[in-house]
Design a protein around this motif. Structure first.
Motif, PDB file in Angstrom:
ATOM      1  N   SER A  53      -9.801   1.289  -0.809  1.00 42.37           N
ATOM      2  CA  SER A  53      -9.547   2.679  -1.452  1.00 42.37           C
ATOM      3  C   SER A  53      -9.875   2.551  -3.002  1.00 42.37           C
ATOM      4  N   TYR A  56      -6.519   6.228  -3.848  1.00 42.61           N
ATOM      5  CA  TYR A  56      -5.219   6.626  -3.103  1.00 42.61           C
ATOM      6  C   TYR A  56      -4.057   6.553  -3.864  1.00 42.61           C
ATOM      7  N   ILE A  79      -6.190   5.172   7.299  1.00 41.74           N
ATOM      8  CA  ILE A  79      -5.468   6.180   6.547  1.00 41.74           C
ATOM      9  C   ILE A  79      -4.549   6.705   7.452  1.00 41.74           C
TER      10      ILE A  79
END
Length: 108
Positions: A53, A56, A79
Motif C-alpha cells: 500500500s 494507507y 485490507i
C-alpha cells in the motif's frame, strides 16, 4: 486463508446472528468515506507478485500472490485483516478493485 479460520469465522457469525456487524466493518467503512481508496504499488519478486500500500494511513499493507487473481484476493483479505474484519464478512465489506487495471481498492 486456512479452512479452520473460515470455519471459525462462520461459526462466530452463526452464533452472533446475521444482524451482528463487527466493529472493524464499521471502521473500514468510515476509513474509506474519510480517506478514499487505498492505492497499491505492484512489483514482482521471483515468481511472486507483491503489493504494498502507498497511502494507507495506519502503516502498510503488504501481501503477495502467485497469480493476479490470487493477489487480488489476498489484497482484499489483507485490507479486511488490517481492520480486524473476519473473512466471513468479506461479502458484507464489499472491498473491490476500482476498475480492472486500477491499483486502488475501495468499497463498492
Amino acid at each position: 486463508m486456512s479452512v479452520a479460520k473460515i470455519a471459525f469465522d462462520r461459526i462466530l457469525r452463526a452464533i452472533r446472528g446475521n444482524g451482528y456487524v463487527p466493529l472493524g466493518l464499521f471502521e473500514l467503512s468510515q476509513y474509506f468515506r474519510q480517506f478514499g481508496s487505498i492505492k497499491f504499488k505492484f512489483s514482482k519478486e521471483g515468481e511472486r507478485l507483491i503489493a504494498v500500500s502507498e497511502n494507507y494511513r495506519y502503516g502498510s499493507i503488504v501481501t503477495s500472490g502467485a497469480t493476479p487473481e490470487e493477489l487480488d484476493k489476498n489484497i482484499k483479505d489483507a485490507i479486511l485483516t488490517s481492520f480486524s474484519v473476519p473473512s466471513a464478512y468479506a461479502k458484507d465489506a464489499k472491498v473491490q478493485r476500482e476498475g480492472e487495471r486500477s491499483e486502488e481498492y475501495a468499497l463498492a
